[in-house]
Every structure is written in C-alpha cells, then in structure tokens.
Design a protein around this motif. Structure first.
Motif, mmCIF file in Angstrom:
data_model
loop_
_atom_site.group_PDB
_atom_site.id
_atom_site.type_symbol
_atom_site.label_atom_id
_atom_site.label_comp_id
_atom_site.label_asym_id
_atom_site.label_seq_id
_atom_site.Cartn_x
_atom_site.Cartn_y
_atom_site.Cartn_z
ATOM 1 N N ASP A 278 0.811 -1.224 0.000
ATOM 2 C CA ASP A 278 0.000 0.000 0.000
ATOM 3 C C ASP A 278 0.844 1.273 0.000
ATOM 4 O OD1 ASP A 278 -2.334 -1.358 -0.139
ATOM 5 O OD2 ASP A 278 -2.994 -0.973 1.907
ATOM 6 N N ARG A 279 2.031 1.205 0.581
ATOM 7 C CA ARG A 279 2.850 2.415 0.654
ATOM 8 C C ARG A 279 3.136 2.974 -0.736
ATOM 9 N NH1 ARG A 279 9.027 2.897 2.948
ATOM 10 N NH2 ARG A 279 9.409 1.728 1.045
ATOM 11 N N ASP A 280 3.416 2.096 -1.683
ATOM 12 C CA ASP A 280 3.709 2.564 -3.044
ATOM 13 C C ASP A 280 2.476 3.195 -3.681
ATOM 14 O OD1 ASP A 280 6.279 1.621 -2.785
ATOM 15 O OD2 ASP A 280 5.843 -0.316 -3.706
ATOM 16 N N ARG A 282 -0.060 4.621 -2.052
ATOM 17 C CA ARG A 282 -0.277 5.906 -1.381
ATOM 18 C C ARG A 282 0.672 6.969 -1.930
ATOM 19 N NH1 ARG A 282 -1.116 2.534 3.602
ATOM 20 N NH2 ARG A 282 1.131 2.636 3.961
ATOM 21 N N SER A 283 1.933 6.582 -2.117
ATOM 22 C CA SER A 283 2.930 7.536 -2.628
ATOM 23 C C SER A 283 2.566 8.039 -4.014
ATOM 24 C CB SER A 283 4.318 6.878 -2.669
ATOM 25 O OG SER A 283 4.771 6.567 -1.369
ATOM 26 N N ALA A 317 0.752 7.666 7.334
ATOM 27 C CA ALA A 317 0.855 6.202 7.383
ATOM 28 C C ALA A 317 2.166 5.728 6.760
ATOM 29 C CB ALA A 317 -0.334 5.570 6.658
ATOM 30 N N ASN A 318 2.593 6.378 5.691
ATOM 31 C CA ASN A 318 3.858 6.004 5.052
ATOM 32 C C ASN A 318 5.055 6.259 5.959
ATOM 33 O OD1 ASN A 318 2.650 5.092 2.746
ATOM 34 N ND2 ASN A 318 3.416 6.697 1.405
ATOM 35 N N LYS A 320 5.194 6.179 9.111
ATOM 36 C CA LYS A 320 5.240 5.243 10.237
ATOM 37 C C LYS A 320 6.104 4.025 9.943
ATOM 38 C CE LYS A 320 0.846 6.446 12.421
ATOM 39 N NZ LYS A 320 -0.556 6.012 12.705
ATOM 40 N N TYR A 321 6.286 3.713 8.658
ATOM 41 C CA TYR A 321 7.162 2.591 8.310
ATOM 42 C C TYR A 321 8.580 2.839 8.823
ATOM 43 C CZ TYR A 321 3.854 0.309 5.110
ATOM 44 O OH TYR A 321 2.788 -0.351 4.577
ATOM 45 N N MET A 328 10.385 9.955 2.668
ATOM 46 C CA MET A 328 9.037 9.973 3.241
ATOM 47 C C MET A 328 8.802 11.235 4.061
ATOM 48 S SD MET A 328 7.276 7.404 2.222
ATOM 49 C CE MET A 328 8.093 7.466 0.637
#
Length: 531
Positions: A278-280, A282-283, A317-318, A320-321, A328
C-alpha cells in the motif's frame, strides 16, 4: 572457462590448443580495450560493448558514490551493520551532492548495487563472513568432489564458471528472486553431486521411498491444512496486491483525464483492503498532488478539506514505516505545506490562520527531519525554501537556497531556484545573476525547460545585450519547440553576429528544413555567410 579446461585437461595436445586460445582471447581483449574508440570496434556488433567501458560512465560513478557512503558509515557499526534492509538510510546519511553531476534522476538508492558492500553495510563483518562462508562451502564441495572423482571435469568447469560469474555480477548488481532461485538450485546441485552414491544405491533409495510413501489420515489432514494456508497466503499476497495495483492504475488514469474527485474515490476504495504494498500506492497519489498543489482548487469547495485530510492520513501512514526515511519525511512536509496553503484566505474561502500555522509548523518539522536524515541532498532545501516562503520568512528562504546552491556549484538547479526566489521578492539584479549561472551550466537546458519561462528570460538578457546567454536561451528553445523554424532563424542571426559562421549555416539549414517557405531567405542568408 578456457583457463579451467587448460589447467584440468588430461590431453596434452588439447591442453596446448586451449592455452593458445586462452592467450589469444586475452591479448585480443586487451587490444580491443586499448582501441575501444576506433571505428572498427564501434562498428562491430560483437566488439561494440568494449567501447562502452568507460570510467566516466555516469552509472559507474553514481555507484562509486554509493559505495563510498557505505565505507564512511562502516566504523559506526562494524560488527552487525545498520540492519538488514537499511541501506537507504546509509546512502541518504552520506549522500554526496556530486551525484547530480552524473544524473538528475534515480537519486535514491535502497540497494548498494554491490552485494558485498550492501551486506557489510547492513549486516557488518559477521554478516559478510556468514555470506562468504556459503561460497567457501560450495568451493570445498566442488574441489574435493572433483579430486574424489565424484564430480566430472565438465560439471566442475561449468558449475565453477557459473558461480564465479554469479559472484562477479553481484559486485555491480544486487540479488533478485530469479538469481536467488538459480543460485540456490546450483548450490543444491553441487551438494547432490558430492553426496550422490552409486546407481545401485540410488535404486535402493527410490525403492524404499516407493514402499514407504503411503498416505494415512494424518498426512491427508496435514496436506489439507497446508493447502488452505497456501491459498490464504496467495490471496493476501497475490490476489489482494493485484487488485490494489489495478485500482492504482485506474486512479492514475482518472487523474490524467482530469477527474480529480473520481481519482480520490478510486484510491479510497483501492486502499481499503490493506496490502503489503500500500505504501507505493499511497505515494503515487501523494506525488500527483505534491507536483500540482493547485489541483485542490479544482475540487468542489465542500470536498477540499476532506481530500486534504485524506492525503495527510496517507503520508502519515507512510512515515510510520520508518521515521528516519528522508524521502518519506520530505513527502510529509510537502503534504503538510499543501494543507497549510489551503487555509490561506483566498477568493472562495475565508481561511484559518490557526490551521495554517498548525500545518506549516508540522511541515517545517518534517522537512528538518528529512534534512537530518540526508543533510547534503540539495532538493530537500528547495522544499524547505517553499515552506518558508509560504510563511513569509523571506530572509530564511534566501539563506536556505544559498546554502543549497553552495552544496554543489555544478548543479544548476540551486542557482535556478535561488534566482526564482529573488524574482518573487522583487530583487531583479540578484535574480538574474543566479539565473545566468543556471543558463551557463552545461545542463541548464534541463532546468529551464518551458518555452514561456525561456522567453521571459530571453527578454531580460536581450534588453541588457548579454548575447552569449541569449544564444544559450535560443538553443534551449530549439530543443523545447523542435518544429518552430523562427527559433532556428533567430539563432542563425545571433550565431552570425557572434562570428560563429558554421553554426549559423547549420541553424539556417535547419530553419529551411522545418519550414520550406523560408527556403529563399535562408539560402540568401547562407550565401551571405561566404562573402
């Protein structure tokens, strides 16, 4: 391969032939390398790759910068490294702004492009010893298996060369799933060759397996459980990820068609299921709005704040990784600044000063965290300057951009953004002093890459009669508007005035080629050059 066959061959005549071939190939390679720029080498499909071996190669130099970063970081944690998968943090921390002298893209490395460097950087000396012990064990099985005649000469040479090529390749690349599979299969094959018995032993083992391989209820239940588990894993890591990626593509298509609100709805639905990638996704949405913050104004007034809050939730959210991820944190700062700008009073909304400073303060905190993680990465300072400018902190904006430009004087972007800031502040002389440095740069045309912007600067430099820069700007224009014959005609005139007859002729011919109606006047111009 020839070298190994030469050493191991038991036939004297064959050994001589192989030795001659090996020496010939070695001498030939050296001769080709010494003449790599010759027309013969460049014209040969077989030899052409030799002409591309160059120590000034941008890819080689960016990787050398990456490896130096790992070397600088090594004393901080020599035994255990920075942690597996953390190479990007090392690269960011010791990023060298000279990187931009070789490329303007792909400036973030999450891999070292050298397996040895990456392993010692992320897992330390203990990790490197463990990794090399794999190759030591395989070498042991190969060599002793060959000596004990368990492994034939052909198997020894082929497997030995394959593993050597694999190891050398990893000195300029990194492992991927396909190379892992091939290498592990090869390791298993070597182990099998060393431990295999006679044909009779193999038959006995097969017979035993056939006799004992009877499935009872326990085995069947176990297979069912394993099968269900595999289906769940496939659904979580394949089906859901596929659906997420398909939704992301649909969202990008909707944005390209100007359907901004539909884009947001698609992404909300796409990200609702939650996947490991999901991070990708979202980015990809965050980047759309970071690149064009004004697109928020195209949304219905009652939807804007909701979209801002959605974007903020995605980028938070990103982060937080990994809160030490420079990229980020910079994206977080961009979105916070976008949110702050939304609360500035404008024609169709009253604004909210408290909310503005709440988000602007968060943006500053995030951009400072990004700088702390990668203190010499120039573009981060451009983002900080934008935040400061939004806050009206003019002096700090200029100081930030001056420092950014000083990090690498050969990187024209620093002077460009500094010049733009001076223009916004009404300091024209300082502005064009810096923009001029950008124009003079060999890569200035990659920064000043919009016709309207180029013409704006042309008007200034024509007015002060700075002809060398006028010519440079017209050269930029001919790249930006390849089918505009007038640009080439103007450039031809300026070349002539500056005494560059050859370039003037070429420019006139180009104008004539694009627009045949200029043939007569262009030919007269070319004839005048010879008088």
């Amino acid at each position: 391969m020839l070298f190994l066959y030469t050493l191991l061959s038991s036939h004297k005549k064959l050994k001589i032939v192989l030795a001659v071939l090996f020496i010939t190939a070695t001498i030939g390679s050296v001769v080709v390398l010494l003449n790599q720029d010759s027309a013969f080498v460049r014209g040969s499909a077989l030899l052409r790759p030799f002409s591309e071996i160059n120590f000034n190669n941008p890819t080689l130099n960016t990787r050398l910068i990456s490896w130096r970063a790992a070397l600088q970081d090594f004393p901080n944690h020599p035994l255990l490294g920075s942690g597996y998968g953390n190479y990007s943090l090392t690269f960011d921390k010791y990023f060298d702004p000279k990187f931009y002298n070789y490329t303007r893209s792909e400036t973030y490395f999450d891999k070292a492009h050298n397996n040895i460097v990456e392993i010692i950087a992320t897992t330390g000396i203990l990790g490197l010893i463990t990794y090399l012990s794999i190759f030591a064990a395989i070498a042991y099985y190969l060599i002793f298996g060959y000596r004990q005649k368990k492994i034939g000469v052909h198997e020894f040479v082929l497997v030995g060369c394959l593993l050597t090529a694999y190891f050398i390749q990893l000195l300029a690349a990194f492992d991927a799933l396909v190379t892992y599979l091939v290498s592990m299969t090869t390791f298993a094959y070597v182990y099998y060759l060393y431990n295999r018995g006679s044909e009779e032993d193999e038959k006995k083992i097969k017979k035993n397996m056939d006799e004992t391989m009877v499935f009872g209820s326990t085995e069947i239940y176990a297979l069912v459980i394993v099968g269900v588990t595999m289906l769940l894993i496939a659904y979580q890591y394949n089906v859901k990820v596929y659906n997420m990626l398909a939704g992301t593509i649909d969202g990008q298509k909707a944005y390209a068609e100007g359907k901004v609100m539909e884009t947001i709805d698609i992404y909300k639905k796409t990200l609702a299921s939650g996947t490991v990638l999901d991070r990708d996704s979202r980015s990809s949405l965050i980047n759309l709005f970071a690149a064009n913050p004004a697109v928020i104004n195209s949304l219905p007034v009652d939807k804007r704040e909701g979209v801002i809050n959605f974007l903020v939730s995605l980028v938070e959210a990103n982060v937080k990784y990994n809160e030490h991820d420079s990229m980020m944190q910079m994206m977080l700062a961009q979105v916070y600044n976008l949110a702050a700008m939304y609360y500035i009073p404008s024609g169709d909304q009253s604004g909210d000063v408290q909310k503005f400073y709440e988000y602007s303060d968060k943006a500053l905190k995030a951009i400072d965290a990004s700088i702390e993680a990668s203190p010499r990465r120039v573009p981060i300072y451009f983002q900080k300057a934008q935040i400061l400018l939004t806050r009206g902190e003019k002096e700090k904006t200029i100081e930030t951009l001056q420092y950014a430009a000083s990090l690498n004087p050969d990187y024209p972007d620093g002077f460009f953004y500094l010049g733009r800031a001076y223009l916004l502040l009404g300091q024209e002389q300082e502005a064009y002093d810096n923009i001029g440095k950008c124009i003079d740069s060999p890569t200035g045309g990659q920064v000043i890459n919009y016709p309207d912007l180029t013409r704006q600067y042309l008007a200034y430099y024509e007015n002060i009669k700075d002809w060398p820069r006028v010519i440079r700007l017209y050269e930029f224009l001919t790249e930006q508007e390849k089918d505009n014959a007038d640009n080439w005609a103007q450039l031809a005139n300026f070349y002539k005035e500056q005494g560059d007859i050859n370039k003037a002729r070429i420019a006139a011919e180009k104008a004539m080629e694009i627009d045949i109606s200029l043939t007569s006047s262009a030919q007269d111009f070319i004839n005048s050059l010879d008088r």
